[in-house]
Design a protein around this motif. Structure first.
Motif, PDB file in Angstrom:
ATOM      1  N   ILE A   1       0.833  -1.211   0.000  1.00 34.00           N
ATOM      2  CA  ILE A   1       0.000   0.000   0.000  1.00 34.00           C
ATOM      3  C   ILE A   1       0.867   1.260   0.000  1.00 34.00           C
ATOM      4  CG2 ILE A   1      -1.661   1.333   1.357  1.00 34.00           C
ATOM      5  CD1 ILE A   1      -2.769  -1.402   2.351  1.00 34.00           C
ATOM      6  N   LEU A   2       1.825   1.322   0.931  1.00 33.73           N
ATOM      7  CA  LEU A   2       2.609   2.546   1.074  1.00 33.73           C
ATOM      8  C   LEU A   2       3.624   2.733  -0.042  1.00 33.73           C
ATOM      9  CD1 LEU A   2       3.203   2.657   4.935  1.00 33.73           C
ATOM     10  CD2 LEU A   2       1.386   3.708   3.590  1.00 33.73           C
ATOM     11  N   ASP A   3       4.044   1.638  -0.680  1.00 37.01           N
ATOM     12  CA  ASP A   3       4.975   1.753  -1.804  1.00 37.01           C
ATOM     13  C   ASP A   3       4.267   2.051  -3.116  1.00 37.01           C
ATOM     14  OD1 ASP A   3       6.988   1.249  -0.063  1.00 37.01           O
ATOM     15  OD2 ASP A   3       7.389  -0.800  -0.723  1.00 37.01           O
ATOM     16  N   GLY A   4       2.926   2.096  -3.090  1.00 30.34           N
ATOM     17  CA  GLY A   4       2.181   2.442  -4.295  1.00 30.34           C
ATOM     18  C   GLY A   4       1.879   1.276  -5.196  1.00 30.34           C
ATOM     19  N   GLN A   5       2.191   0.042  -4.770  1.00 25.11           N
ATOM     20  CA  GLN A   5       1.888  -1.122  -5.600  1.00 25.11           C
ATOM     21  C   GLN A   5       0.406  -1.488  -5.529  1.00 25.11           C
ATOM     22  OE1 GLN A   5       4.935  -3.397  -3.530  1.00 25.11           O
ATOM     23  NE2 GLN A   5       6.010  -3.698  -5.463  1.00 25.11           N
ATOM     24  N   ALA A   6      -0.241  -1.149  -4.443  1.00 21.79           N
ATOM     25  CA  ALA A   6      -1.684  -1.350  -4.297  1.00 21.79           C
ATOM     26  C   ALA A   6      -2.327   0.026  -4.225  1.00 21.79           C
ATOM     27  CB  ALA A   6      -1.992  -2.165  -3.047  1.00 21.79           C
ATOM     28  N   ALA A   7      -2.972   0.435  -5.290  1.00 25.66           N
ATOM     29  CA  ALA A   7      -3.530   1.779  -5.378  1.00 25.66           C
ATOM     30  C   ALA A   7      -4.759   1.925  -4.482  1.00 25.66           C
ATOM     31  CB  ALA A   7      -3.889   2.091  -6.827  1.00 25.66           C
TER      32      ALA A   7
END
Length: 505
Positions: A36-42
């Motif tokens: 989530i925080l790395d942007g892989q799960a929008a």
């Protein structure tokens, strides 16, 4: 419409490190939070059902359910009736994702400042003691200043950490202390630590630091300048030397023999000094212990020539021969000694706890200066260590370390006498290292590099000497982090490399 990520992505993301102490539930939570925080799960991405993810990861469904529920409570996920779990859009508001940062980093940036022209000095160019980050992976780690996991009091330290996490204790250490230290730790230093060295002080004559290193940095920053001359042991502790040189202080090399610096012989050199830095308990790096008569002579000269002594008593606790000599500070009747100590060196260097004892006016200024740097050392660690001292765990640890280090020192002495009889070394009476002088043909820098390639770590000795005064035939061997049974084989393997260098000399 909410997007859904590929199920294969979760299988790839989920890793179970062999040495991880986290539970399966904790590992799943870590995987999801990172995505989530790395942007892989929008934002608004739909997660697999608990049954589906459990099947993919080969874990119990209830483990996934508990992980999902906790992430809902923490705001990372939202649960929608009959639809499942989704990434909470609110948690990503105002965040630049890792993917976006990668894109910026990969772009062609122009107009960057020339940092080489902007920096007033380059601390990375100083001559320092260097140890591999993975020193624990070497078969024969004769390194100094590292801990031995087999001697670490895990259960005792855990008890003190849990005690510091009680509701009442949290109220004491969670607020910003600003310039203050934990009162219970200062009290323990006053009543349990310093009296062993014959030092007695008031509460406002002690400041806690992030290791003895920060203590020296604060002292150097406050007192040293291009107008102050500092007497410094030769050879001596490189980090302290670098601190004083960083303030452009002129250094006067004070030769060291088997008993440390020589006040009577070098009185003229000492008379030129504003400050004199010494390690009298176990001189760094030679391990020499300064006799009582020299300690008195040094203090007499300090009064006569009006200089201040900076006593670094970093290794005073490790003494094998009974009661150690009294600290210089304990003999000081004129407030001419600044006493620097470490609480964590023999326990766990990574904790970074030290202290300075000195006149209250100076301690007040050191506190104010420390505030500009770090405010204060971590209050939680201070409170936990205070409990460690109060419950007697620290005294018990020192007794165990003394026995273990004495046994290792005897083994190292015996191995050096057997395999390197032509090398000079003092019989170790304390501390956790041995200073070794080889024949003049020895290149200890080359030996250290060749030894490292064979799984043996030693510390080349030239870094302990001032620039231009280096002696290349000396090196240091520590024994705090090597097991007893490895010492003799390690010295024997090192001797083989010495013989190879001798044949090529």
């Amino acid at each position: 419409m909410a997007s859904r990520m590929s199920s294969a992505m979760w299988t790839q993301q989920f890793q179970r490190p062999a040495e991880s102490g986290a539970s399966l539930q904790g590992q799943i939570r870590q995987m999801l939070v990172a995505a989530i925080l790395d942007g892989q799960a929008a934002a608004d991405t739909a997660l697999p059902s608990s049954r589906e993810l459990a099947d993919q990861l080969s874990v119990a469904r209830n483990t996934v359910v508990l992980a999902y529920q906790q992430l809902v409570e923490e705001g990372y996920l939202v649960s929608r009736a009959r639809s499942g779990y989704f990434v909470n859009p609110a948690v990503l508001e105002g965040r630049h994702t890792f993917v976006a940062r990668q894109a910026v980093a990969a772009s062609d940036m122009t107009g960057q400042p020339d940092w080489s022209q902007r920096m007033t000095r380059l601390p990375s160019t100083q001559r320092n003691i260097v140890k591999p980050a993975n020193w624990q992976n070497y078969e024969f780690p004769f390194v100094y200043g590292q801990f031995d996991q087999t001697l670490f009091p895990t259960s005792d330290w855990r008890e003190c950490c849990m005690k510091a996490l009680s509701v009442l204790e949290i109220r004491n250490w969670a607020p910003d202390l600003i310039e203050r230290d934990d009162d219970t730790l200062v009290q323990q230093i006053r009543t349990r630590v310093l009296p062993r060295r014959g030092v007695f002080s008031m509460q406002d004559e002690i400041v806690v630091t992030m290791g003895a290193q920060q203590a020296l940095y604060l002292i150097g920053d406050l007192l040293a300048s291009s107008r102050t001359t500092i007497g410094f042991e030769e050879p001596g502790y490189p980090d302290a030397r670098n601190i004083f040189l960083d303030r452009h202080a002129p250094l006067v090399p004070l030769p060291v023999d088997e008993y440390g610096i020589r006040p009577e012989l070098d009185a003229d050199l000492l008379a030129r000094c504003d400050y004199v830095y010494v390690t009298p308990s176990h001189q760094c790096p030679t391990t020499a212990t300064m006799p009582l008569e020299r300690r008195h002579a040094l203090l007499e000269l300090a009064q006569k020539h009006d200089f201040v002594v900076i006593e670094d008593d970093y290794e005073s606790e490790n003494n094998f021969s009974g009661t150690p000599h009294p600290a210089l500070k304990s003999l000081d009747t004129a407030d001419r000694v600044l006493y620097v100590g470490s609480l964590s060196k023999s326990f766990a260097p990574g904790l970074r706890l030290g202290y300075v004892v000195g006149p209250r006016a100076l301690i007040q200024e050191l506190r104010a200066l420390r505030r500009l740097m770090v405010r204060h050392p971590v209050a939680y660690i201070q409170r936990a260590f205070a409990a460690f001292l109060a419950l007697g765990h620290h005294d018990a640890l020192l007794r165990r370390l003394m026995l273990a280090y004495k046994e290792r020192a005897q083994a190292l002495n015996a191995a050096l006498d057997t395999y390197l009889p032509e090398f000079r070394h003092a019989q170790i009476s304390g501390g956790a290292s041995s200073w070794i002088e080889g024949p003049r043909w020895l290149d200890a820098t080359r030996l250290a590099a060749e030894a490292e390639a064979h799984g043996i770590l030693i510390e080349q000795g030239s870094v302990f000497f001032m620039a231009g005064l280096e002696q290349r035939h000396c090196f240091r061997m520590g024994f705090s982090s090597i097991t007893l049974e490895k010492i003799a084989p390690g010295v024997r393997a090192l001797a083989d490399l010495v013989r190879q260098q001798q044949r090529q000399a």
